[in-house]
Scaffold this active site. Structure first.
Site, PDB file in Angstrom:
ATOM      1  N   GLY A 197       0.884  -1.170   0.000  1.00  0.00           N
ATOM      2  CA  GLY A 197       0.000   0.000   0.000  1.00  0.00           C
ATOM      3  C   GLY A 197       0.916   1.212   0.000  1.00  0.00           C
ATOM      4  O   GLY A 197       1.766   1.365   0.895  1.00  0.00           O
ATOM      5  N   HIS A 244      -9.741  -0.657  18.051  1.00  0.00           N
ATOM      6  CA  HIS A 244      -9.514   0.687  17.481  1.00  0.00           C
ATOM      7  C   HIS A 244     -10.834   1.184  16.868  1.00  0.00           C
ATOM      8  O   HIS A 244     -11.009   1.200  15.662  1.00  0.00           O
ATOM      9  CB  HIS A 244      -8.429   0.601  16.408  1.00  0.00           C
ATOM     10  CG  HIS A 244      -8.103   1.918  15.767  1.00  0.00           C
ATOM     11  ND1 HIS A 244      -7.706   3.025  16.470  1.00  0.00           N
ATOM     12  CD2 HIS A 244      -8.107   2.293  14.463  1.00  0.00           C
ATOM     13  CE1 HIS A 244      -7.485   4.021  15.641  1.00  0.00           C
ATOM     14  NE2 HIS A 244      -7.731   3.607  14.412  1.00  0.00           N
TER      15      HIS A 244
HETATM   16  N1  LIG Z   1      -4.844   1.526  12.243  1.00  0.00           N
HETATM   17  C1  LIG Z   1      -4.864   2.848  12.289  1.00  0.00           C
HETATM   18  O1  LIG Z   1      -4.677   3.454  13.333  1.00  0.00           O
HETATM   19  C2  LIG Z   1      -5.093   3.622  11.026  1.00  0.00           C
HETATM   20  C3  LIG Z   1      -4.774   4.973  10.948  1.00  0.00           C
HETATM   21  C4  LIG Z   1      -4.982   5.652   9.752  1.00  0.00           C
HETATM   22  C5  LIG Z   1      -5.487   4.965   8.637  1.00  0.00           C
HETATM   23  N2  LIG Z   1      -5.771   3.656   8.757  1.00  0.00           N
HETATM   24  C6  LIG Z   1      -6.230   2.867   7.608  1.00  0.00           C
HETATM   25  O2  LIG Z   1      -5.099   2.621   6.767  1.00  0.00           O
HETATM   26  C7  LIG Z   1      -5.559   2.363   5.430  1.00  0.00           C
HETATM   27  C8  LIG Z   1      -4.735   3.166   4.437  1.00  0.00           C
HETATM   28  O3  LIG Z   1      -4.897   4.548   4.662  1.00  0.00           O
HETATM   29  P1  LIG Z   1      -4.251   5.588   3.629  1.00  0.00           P
HETATM   30  O4  LIG Z   1      -4.583   6.936   4.138  1.00  0.00           O
HETATM   31  O5  LIG Z   1      -2.847   5.244   3.338  1.00  0.00           O
HETATM   32  O6  LIG Z   1      -5.145   5.284   2.337  1.00  0.00           O
HETATM   33  P2  LIG Z   1      -4.790   5.591   0.807  1.00  0.00           P
HETATM   34  O7  LIG Z   1      -6.069   5.465   0.053  1.00  0.00           O
HETATM   35  O8  LIG Z   1      -4.029   6.842   0.682  1.00  0.00           O
HETATM   36  O9  LIG Z   1      -3.816   4.379   0.393  1.00  0.00           O
HETATM   37  C9  LIG Z   1      -4.262   3.079   0.262  1.00  0.00           C
HETATM   38  C10 LIG Z   1      -3.510   2.462  -0.899  1.00  0.00           C
HETATM   39  O10 LIG Z   1      -3.883   1.088  -0.985  1.00  0.00           O
HETATM   40  C11 LIG Z   1      -3.846   0.752  -2.356  1.00  0.00           C
HETATM   41  N3  LIG Z   1      -4.590  -0.471  -2.574  1.00  0.00           N
HETATM   42  C12 LIG Z   1      -5.940  -0.647  -2.668  1.00  0.00           C
HETATM   43  N4  LIG Z   1      -6.214  -1.940  -2.887  1.00  0.00           N
HETATM   44  C13 LIG Z   1      -5.039  -2.602  -2.923  1.00  0.00           C
HETATM   45  C14 LIG Z   1      -4.678  -3.955  -3.114  1.00  0.00           C
HETATM   46  N5  LIG Z   1      -5.607  -4.905  -3.324  1.00  0.00           N
HETATM   47  N6  LIG Z   1      -3.376  -4.280  -3.063  1.00  0.00           N
HETATM   48  C15 LIG Z   1      -2.423  -3.324  -2.870  1.00  0.00           C
HETATM   49  N7  LIG Z   1      -2.708  -2.022  -2.697  1.00  0.00           N
HETATM   50  C16 LIG Z   1      -4.001  -1.670  -2.735  1.00  0.00           C
HETATM   51  C17 LIG Z   1      -4.434   1.948  -3.073  1.00  0.00           C
HETATM   52  O11 LIG Z   1      -4.079   1.978  -4.438  1.00  0.00           O
HETATM   53  C18 LIG Z   1      -3.845   3.091  -2.260  1.00  0.00           C
HETATM   54  O12 LIG Z   1      -2.654   3.595  -2.852  1.00  0.00           O
HETATM   55  C19 LIG Z   1      -7.067   2.677   5.457  1.00  0.00           C
HETATM   56  O13 LIG Z   1      -7.804   1.478   5.590  1.00  0.00           O
HETATM   57  C20 LIG Z   1      -7.228   3.522   6.713  1.00  0.00           C
HETATM   58  O14 LIG Z   1      -8.540   3.457   7.250  1.00  0.00           O
HETATM   59  C21 LIG Z   1      -5.600   2.974   9.916  1.00  0.00           C
HETATM   60  O1  LIG Z   2     -10.132   7.345  11.628  1.00  0.00           O
HETATM   61  C1  LIG Z   2      -9.767   6.710  10.648  1.00  0.00           C
HETATM   62  O2  LIG Z   2     -10.570   6.336   9.771  1.00  0.00           O
HETATM   63  C2  LIG Z   2      -8.309   6.429  10.412  1.00  0.00           C
HETATM   64  C3  LIG Z   2      -7.627   5.904  11.625  1.00  0.00           C
HETATM   65  O3  LIG Z   2      -8.237   4.779  12.161  1.00  0.00           O
HETATM   66  C4  LIG Z   2      -7.401   6.953  12.675  1.00  0.00           C
HETATM   67  O4  LIG Z   2      -7.696   6.706  13.839  1.00  0.00           O
HETATM   68  O5  LIG Z   2      -6.881   8.033  12.318  1.00  0.00           O
END
Ligand SMILES: NC(=O)c1ccc[n+]([C@@H]2O[C@H](COP(=O)([O-])OP(=O)(O)OC[C@H]3O[C@@H](n4cnc5c(N)ncnc54)[C@H](O)[C@@H]3O)[C@@H](O)[C@H]2O)c1
Ligand SMILES: O=C(O)C[C@H](O)C(=O)O
Length: 320
Positions: free
Chosen positions: A10, A176
């Site tokens: 990703g 979370h």
């Molecule tokens: N755990 C946490 O605390 C936390 C915090 C922030 C965001 N997140 C999550 O992290 C994830 C990513 O966030 P982001 O802001 O980087 O999103 P983003 O949309 O900027 O990046 C996601 C990337 O995944 C790629 N992607 C989609 N399907 C794919 C596949 N099958 N194989 C490979 N790559 C693929 C997309 O092309 C994109 O570039 C989201 O699910 C978001 O909710 C979690």
């Molecule tokens: O809130 C979200 O969707 C992204 C992430 O889980 C966060 O806590 O920032």
């Protein structure tokens, strides 16, 4: 000694930030992977071109073929979609579960010895599914959320008390989501628990409750400001802290989504708890004493995660 290999699965907002931070910290050579061909290659080249200016040594490459992650020491997974205003993290479950199936297969084939940090939401259910899809040992697959939620709590507390963030510690446990459990008794300023600081008159219980609620809503607050996606700087910094503890065998005690096999009364689920992270992955799950109210809040959060795992099984029965 050969450099470590870090695969970022990703290469979106978090993936690119992870690559930049991992380069700046010289954690190893970095491979960005994404299905959106051109994005991982472009971000890799762009960050590599910053290395002469910043003075760090790391190779950065991008790919859209899983073969590129072969032999990775660490995989950090952000593949999938992020929420937009009006959505909950749980709304992402169906689409991101399919992504976890593909990512799990890629890791299983090319990086079976890696330490895997999942970030994709809804986090606790996605890391649970990713471990099953990949078949990697449970102590080598973790989810990042607690470090981020605790960092938000620490920031808000430091602002309230007008003290350095460095002197504020915090533990946010549980899933979370809206039911996460910021623990006042185990969060401190210079070692003094927040519960004592209330007694000492540093803040009222009402104000502390507001800060706890802001922490729970921390992700949604950023989503409503950004409008196009969710937080990425602090999430990336949090995952890098975890990766660094593994790569350097630092044995940090951090809140992470870890596989529980009876600890805290929870079986075969991933939930946020304090763990020791070192070269052995999750080397110890720290079982802290929870009072009645804390245990009730934790169990409620576990119940919410269990519901999401059930929803995953309904979509992909092989996960059972
Ligand atoms: N755990 C946490 O605390 C936390 C915090 C922030 C965001 N997140 C999550 O992290 C994830 C990513 O966030 P982001 O802001 O980087 O999103 P983003 O949309 O900027 O990046 C996601 C990337 O995944 C790629 N992607 C989609 N399907 C794919 C596949 N099958 N194989 C490979 N790559 C693929 C997309 O092309 C994109 O570039 C989201 O699910 C978001 O909710 C979690
Ligand atoms: O809130 C979200 O969707 C992204 C992430 O889980 C966060 O806590 O920032």
């Amino acid at each position: 000694m050969a450099r470590k290999k870090i695969a970022l699965i990703g290469s979106g907002m978090i993936g690119g930030t992870l690559a930049h931070l991992a380069g700046l910290k010289e954690l190893g050579d970095i491979v960005l992977f994404d299905i959106a061909d051109g994005i991982p290659q472009g971000k890799g080249l762009d960050i590599a071109q910053s290395s002469p200016v910043e003075g760090f040594n790391a190779s950065l490459t991008g790919a859209s073929d899983y073969a590129a992650i072969e032999g990775a020491d660490v995989c950090i997974v952000t593949a999938g979609v992020a929420r937009k205003p009006g959505m909950s993290r749980d709304d992402l479950l169906g689409i991101n579960l399919k992504v976890m199936e593909q990512v799990g297969a890629g890791i299983k084939k090319y990086a079976p010895n890696a330490f895997v940090i999942c970030i994709t939401n809804p986090l606790d259910a996605m890391v649970w599914a990713l471990q099953k899809f990949s078949g990697l040992p449970k102590n080598m697959v973790v989810g990042m959320a607690g470090v981020l939620d605790s960092a938000r709590f620490r920031l808000f507390l430091s602002e309230e008390f007008n003290v350095s963030v460095q002197d504020v510690t915090a533990f946010v446990l549980g899933g979370h989501g809206d039911t996460m459990v910021p623990l006042a008794r185990y969060s401190t300023v210079a070692g003094i628990p927040l519960t004592d600081l209330v007694k000492m008159g540093w803040c009222t219980q009402e104000r502390l409750d507001q800060i706890i609620q802001r922490t729970r809503d921390g992700g949604a607050e950023i989503v409503s400001l950004l409008k196009t996606g969710s937080a990425y700087y602090a999430p990336a910094a949090s995952a890098i802290e975890m990766a660094e503890s593994y790569l350097k065998d630092k044995k940090r005690v951090l809140p992470v989504a870890a596989h529980l096999s009876g600890q805290y009364g929870v079986k075969d689920m991933y939930v946020g708890v304090p763990v020791v992270l070192g070269a052995g992955g999750v080397e110890r799950i720290v079982e802290i004493d929870l009072n009645k109210a804390e245990k009730e809040a934790f169990d409620k959060s576990v119940g919410a995660v269990a519901g999401l795992c059930e929803a995953c099984i309904n979509i992909a029965p092989a996960l059972k």
